[in-house]
Design a protein around this motif. Structure first.
Motif, short mmCIF file in Angstrom:
data_model
loop_
_atom_site.label_atom_id
_atom_site.label_comp_id
_atom_site.label_asym_id
_atom_site.label_seq_id
_atom_site.Cartn_x
_atom_site.Cartn_y
_atom_site.Cartn_z
N VAL A 77 0.83 -1.21 0.00
CA VAL A 77 0.00 0.00 0.00
C VAL A 77 0.87 1.26 0.00
N PHE B 126 1.07 4.15 -3.00
CA PHE B 126 0.71 5.54 -2.73
C PHE B 126 1.88 6.49 -2.99
N PHE C 268 -6.54 12.37 -6.86
CA PHE C 268 -7.28 11.38 -6.09
C PHE C 268 -8.59 10.96 -6.75
N LEU D 207 -6.02 8.38 -10.18
CA LEU D 207 -5.93 7.09 -9.50
C LEU D 207 -6.94 6.09 -10.05
N LEU E 263 -1.56 0.41 -10.78
CA LEU E 263 -1.52 0.37 -9.32
C LEU E 263 -1.64 -1.06 -8.82
#
Length: 307
Positions: free
Chosen positions: A107, A111, A215, A219, A226
């Protein structure tokens, strides 16, 4: 005239000519597609053989590699019971430590790498090109070269901040984040470049800033890469041994990769069956995560490869 009426007739009104089917020839089939099947079968067997051998060794009640040469000659769950119930082998604690460390690292890598990749892809600042080149150059050196430096650095940090120094799982996570940030940033940078900049410009016209664009828009569009980065980071953390063996000293804080080596460190009393059983159980979360994210893998790895 309907399609059913004209079916089987040529444009001149007569019956459609029947094209004779070419006879099957093995040499032509082998040259065109047959060799691909053979190569595929060989590669599958080559990839599955170590897995089959480990599973066979984990089911061997004797606990030796000599008795595992004949695959599945003896089948039993003694090694699984032994590794889960032996008080001297805290496998459950090792397994929990591995999952926690790998999950937090995955994670955090996603990020932080996404933030850095967005900055390099969408913003223009002094040193941007030099920073990208530096990321690539640093990743050319193996992480093993930095083990001594990591040990000395974390030992010094432990004197000032014991919570994130040597022999702490938080310190190990920080080391993993620093080691994986470069290559993952460059991987996500290539994917972010494939997202049209016109989307950002339209959002800016509506009053959105960089944080909201990142965001709420980027994303979501970058979900494939990701997922790939999270999967790669998770697998690397589960399998990593060198840095974890240097950082974690106490037995109850160690990961599976470090703890299982104790079972085979002594050649005279090596329990290879329990070692294989632990390896099989450790691989299950990785396989489950891979199957869950497999729809993103191809798209995430190929997008951004060409411009």
């Amino acid at each position: 005239m309907t399609d059913a009426a004209t079916r089987g007739r040529s444009s001149t009104g007569g019956p459609a000519p029947v094209i004779p089917k070419r006879p099957f020839k093995f040499d032509r089939w082998f040259r065109e597609t047959g060799w691909r099947h053979i190569v595929g079968v060989v590669m599958v067997v080559f990839a599955l053989f170590p897995i089959v051998f480990v599973v066979s060794s984990s089911l061997n009640p004797q606990g030796t590699l000599t008795g595992s040469n004949a695959l599945f000659s003896r089948i039993g769950l003694d090694s699984y019971v032994r590794i889960l119930t032996d008080p001297q082998v805290p496998f459950s604690q090792w397994f929990l430590n591995t999952i926690v460390i790998a999950s937090i690292t995955a994670v955090g890598t996603v990020f932080l790498g996404a933030l850095a990749a967005y900055s390099f892809s969408r913003m223009r600042f002094t040193g941007r090109r030099f920073g990208l080149i530096t990321i690539v150059v640093v990743q050319m050196f193996p992480q093993m070269l930095a083990v001594v430096a990591i040990f000395l650095l974390m030992s010094t940090v432990a004197d000032w901040f014991p919570a994130i120094g040597l022999n702490t799982q938080i310190g190990l996570i920080i080391v993993y984040l620093g080691g994986a940030l470069g290559v993952n940033t460059f991987l996500m940078y290539g994917f972010f470049n494939t997202i049209p900049a016109s989307i950002d410009e339209a959002a800016k016209i509506d009053g959105a800033g960089h944080a909201r664009i990142f965001f709420t828009i980027i994303l979501r569009l970058a979900a494939p890469i990701l997922a790939v980065v999270a999967l790669i980071s998770f697998i690397f953390t589960v399998n990593e041994f060198v840095v974890a063996s240097v950082m974690l000293i106490d037995t109850e804080k160690q990961t599976v990769a470090v703890g299982l080596t104790k079972l085979v460190s002594n050649p005279r009393y090596a329990d290879w069956s329990a070692f294989s059983a632990g390896a099989v159980m450790t691989a299950l979360p990785v396989v489950a995560l891979f199957l869950w994210l497999q729809k993103y893998i191809v798209g995430g790895l190929t997008a951004g490869a060409v411009k």
